[in-house]
Motif scaffolding. Structure first.
Motif, PDB file in Angstrom:
ATOM      1  N   ASP A   1     -35.008  10.769 -60.116  1.00 11.62           N
ATOM      2  CA  ASP A   1     -34.654  11.228 -58.767  1.00 11.62           C
ATOM      3  C   ASP A   1     -33.187  10.933 -58.461  1.00 11.62           C
ATOM      4  N   GLU A   2     -32.749   9.729 -58.846  1.00  6.30           N
ATOM      5  CA  GLU A   2     -31.370   9.332 -58.586  1.00  6.30           C
ATOM      6  C   GLU A   2     -30.389  10.211 -59.352  1.00  6.30           C
ATOM      7  N   GLN A   3     -30.712  10.533 -60.601  1.00  3.37           N
ATOM      8  CA  GLN A   3     -29.850  11.396 -61.404  1.00  3.37           C
ATOM      9  C   GLN A   3     -29.762  12.797 -60.796  1.00  3.37           C
ATOM     10  N   LYS A   4     -30.901  13.313 -60.338  1.00  6.43           N
ATOM     11  CA  LYS A   4     -30.905  14.634 -59.713  1.00  6.43           C
ATOM     12  C   LYS A   4     -30.026  14.641 -58.477  1.00  6.43           C
ATOM     13  N   GLN A   5     -30.174  13.625 -57.636  1.00 12.44           N
ATOM     14  CA  GLN A   5     -29.370  13.561 -56.417  1.00 12.44           C
ATOM     15  C   GLN A   5     -27.888  13.463 -56.757  1.00 12.44           C
TER      16      GLN A   5
END
Length: 120
Positions: free
Chosen positions: A95-99
């Protein structure tokens, strides 16, 4: 978070799905889905994506409801084409990478837009 749960419950009811049916389709446990609907749990982007597929709505809609994405940013990303959708759909990214990727992508697009406006 309660608004996300209320939104999910309403979407589930409109789709005429029981809690158990949506849980089965989305691949999450019935108790976990119930906790999300009651605002007791904050689901990851991946879980929201699975729920969105089960409800046949866009994952971005749920991301906005969950506060993962800003509504204006989603509009910009939708207009931008397939890159944001590809990033959000990639199961190998956290999720953090996507954001982070979406923020960088949006930043690059905004810089380019400013440069275009500054040209004589």
């Amino acid at each position: 978070m309660a608004s996300l749960g209320e939104f999910l419950r309403e979407q589930r009811r409109q789709a005429k799905l029981s809690l158990r049916q949506l849980a089965d389709v989305a691949g999450v446990s019935n108790p976990y889905l119930s906790q999300i609907e009651r605002g007791l749990r904050k689901p990851s982007a991946e879980i929201l994506q699975q729920i969105a597929k089960g409800l046949r709505i866009s994952a971005e809609t749920l991301y906005v409801q969950a506060g993962i994405l800003d509504a204006d940013a989603v509009k910009e990303q939708t207009e931008a084409g397939g890159v944001p959708a590809a990033v959000l759909a990639d199961p190998d990214l956290s999720d953090e990478q996507k954001q982070a990727l979406l923020q960088i992508y949006t930043s690059f697009r905004n810089d380019r837009s400013r440069q275009d406006k500054e040209k004589p």
